[in-house]
Scaffold this active site. Structure first.
Site, PDB file in Angstrom:
ATOM      1  CG  ASP A 294      12.043  48.481 -32.676  1.00  0.00           C
ATOM      2  OD1 ASP A 294      12.609  47.528 -33.236  1.00  0.00           O
ATOM      3  OD2 ASP A 294      11.285  49.261 -33.273  1.00  0.00           O
ATOM      4  CD  GLU A 328      12.896  46.141 -38.971  1.00  0.00           C
ATOM      5  OE1 GLU A 328      11.794  45.554 -38.995  1.00  0.00           O
ATOM      6  OE2 GLU A 328      13.086  47.210 -38.351  1.00  0.00           O
ATOM      7  CG  HIS A 451       9.361  53.211 -34.167  1.00  0.00           C
ATOM      8  ND1 HIS A 451       8.671  53.057 -35.340  1.00  0.00           N
ATOM      9  CD2 HIS A 451      10.188  52.134 -34.065  1.00  0.00           C
ATOM     10  CE1 HIS A 451       9.057  51.929 -35.935  1.00  0.00           C
ATOM     11  NE2 HIS A 451       9.980  51.355 -35.175  1.00  0.00           N
TER      12      HIS A 451
END
Length: 514
Positions: A294, A328, A451
């Site tokens: 990510d 983002e 994350h």
């Protein structure tokens, strides 16, 4: 007799009252024309780019956050590779407010028995947390364990939840509550005299692991962290409300300030500028880790596709515009994409035929998710059809995912541009049905390192990355040639989920504000 021109394979297919070409034949022709391109977009090439981003993160404290040297080096890498391939490369600069750790946080139980927790795995500083070093008793605030299903327990959402709270204690609060933002819980704790705040995840199926949390601007006066549910469950020490019997130390060193960052834009020299295909992926990581899935995965995939397109000297009918978006992951999501779209004139918006978004393509426990286009601008379902048809042609299942606004396609969608894309799943749990259809482990997150600092180079499925990058390459090449506005091939009827098996579309991740 009227005729209609289809640009699917580079040949004009005349369809009139005397000629009928089945859609399946047109799509099969399209797939045949992308075989050589798909084969040239290699997993090795994608992993080369991911490795470069990992090295950049390693040289910058393990992170590539927007507005920091780690991100700037990532942007330099992408820009230099795209320029070397022959693209017209430009930077789209903007300012945003960065809130992150100045130095690593510390958190442990002091007494009655010492317990140490690991930052980035067990807990993380909340964005816009205050700075401070506090050792104090831990006090549970209206917890509910086990938790109700979402929207979750109202722990800390009401001032009365803090009745009897001793000033100077550290508040232990549970995430959740209808319309109850983290900021509301934090402010209620401050009003009760809390010297620090700990918020832990709810414990419901998709809210067990550590996730990012933001208090929202402005920066608060006392330190605040967020933890996984298991850590919070340990900290409450069997208590639902009142003194836990634990004394903990909480240290945070946080700054919040305006920073400069940039989107990187690379577009083909050729192609009609009145017909632009935007291909996007965000390049920044969260503050907890290097972000190799990510979204090092999506960023690497579109860079590999761009390089291959140039190396094969493809001549697009439409102009291809590859964009690596910044910021983002900063509190309010997709800041870079918001800035980019807001800066376009109406004429420039009208020139964009569609936007393809690729955010997380390498999840270890992956599903082949396709944004199904429901509720999106006209043409979005046609984009989804291209992806689902491709997967079906390869004997691969796919599953629908809602366009819920949680990635860089959102501002394009809000400005009535067709949007679509694929992803491999992030913080949700794989269902038993998905495990049967896609393999992997039911009841486990699509990406257990979502994350977290363990989202490193090893945290990618080679199989998933290979399959999803092939789908991306197929769609990008197809749309580089097609007059999408004139003939999107097919726009399935409203309500279609585009997915074999009839499963309902899934939502994206949780808000980091609640």
């Amino acid at each position: 007799m009227q005729t209609r021109v289809l640009w699917g394979s580079g040949l004009a297919l005349l369809i009139g009252c005397a000629i009928s070409v089945p859609l399946s034949a047109v799509l099969a022709d399209e797939r045949a024309n992308t075989v050589g391109f798909r084969r040239a977009v290699t997993l090795a090439g994608i992993r080369e780019h991911q490795l470069a981003l990992q090295w950049i993160a390693d040289a910058n404290g393990g992170k590539r956050i927007a507005g920091t040297p780690g991100y700037e080096a990532s942007a330099d890498y992408v820009a230099s590779r795209a320029a070397a391939a022959g693209y017209d490369v430009s930077d789209d600069h903007f300012e945003f407010e960065l809130s992150t750790d100045r130095t690593p946080p510390e958190f442990h139980v002091v007494s009655p028995s010492a317990v140490t927790f690991e930052a980035g795995l067990d807990y993380a500083t909340m964005r816009y947390s205050g700075s401070g070093d506090v050792t104090a008793p831990l006090y549970a605030v209206a917890l509910e364990v086990p938790s109700r299903p979402d929207p979750g327990p109202p722990s800390g959402c009401r001032p009365e939840d803090f009745a009897g709270f001793p000033a100077g204690a550290i508040a232990l609060i549970q995430r959740g509550g209808p319309g109850c933002l983290f900021r509301q819980k934090y402010q209620n704790a401050l009003a009760a005299g809390a010297a620090g705040v700990i918020i832990f995840n709810t414990g419901t199926p998709n809210r067990i692991h550590l996730s990012i949390g933001s208090l929202g601007a402005p920066q608060g006066p006392v330190p605040a962290i967020i933890t996984s549910f298991p850590v919070g469950d340990t900290l409450r020490n069997g208590v639902l409300n009142g003194p836990t019997g634990l004394t903990v130390r909480l240290k945070a060193d946080v700054f919040a300030e305006r920073r400069q960052t940039r989107n990187v834009i690379a577009e083909t020299l050729d192609g009609d500028p009145d017909h632009v295909i935007v291909v996007g992926a965000h390049l920044d990581s969260v503050e907890n880790g290097p972000g190799m899935n990510d979204n090092g995965s999506g960023s690497a995939v579109i860079l590999e596709i761009a390089e291959t397109f140039a190396a094969q000297r493809r001549e697009p009918r439409n102009k291809l515009r590859f964009i690596w978006f910044s910021a983002e992951e900063q509190g309010t999501i997709h800041l870079g994409a918001d800035h980019y779209v807001a800066g376009l004139s109406q004429q420039e918006k009208d020139q964009i035929e569609l936007m393809l978004n690729f955010d997380m393509l390498g999840s270890p426990n992956f599903v082949r998710f396709v944004h199904d286009g429901a509720g999106a601008p006209s043409g979005s379902r046609a984009i989804a059809k291209v992806f689902t048809d491709y997967f079906e042609s390869q004997g691969l299942a796919s599953a629908p995912a809602l366009l819920d606004g949680r990635s860089d396609y959102a501002p394009f969608q809000a400005n009535n541009m067709p949007v679509g894309g694929v992803h491999s799943g992030f913080g949700g749990l794989k269902t038993a049905d998905q495990a049967i259809r896609f393999g992997g482990v039911a009841g486990q997150q699509y990406d257990d390192c979502y994350h977290l600092k363990c989202d490193d180079f090893a945290n990618n499925s080679a199989t998933g990355l290979d399959q999803l990058s092939d789908a991306a390459a197929h769609a990008i090449l197809l749309f580089s040639k097609r007059n999408f506005r004139k003939d999107p091939l097919v726009d399935p009827p409203a309500g279609s989920t585009q997915q074999a098996g009839g499963a309902a579309p899934i939502l994206g991740g949780d808000s980091d504000l609640e």
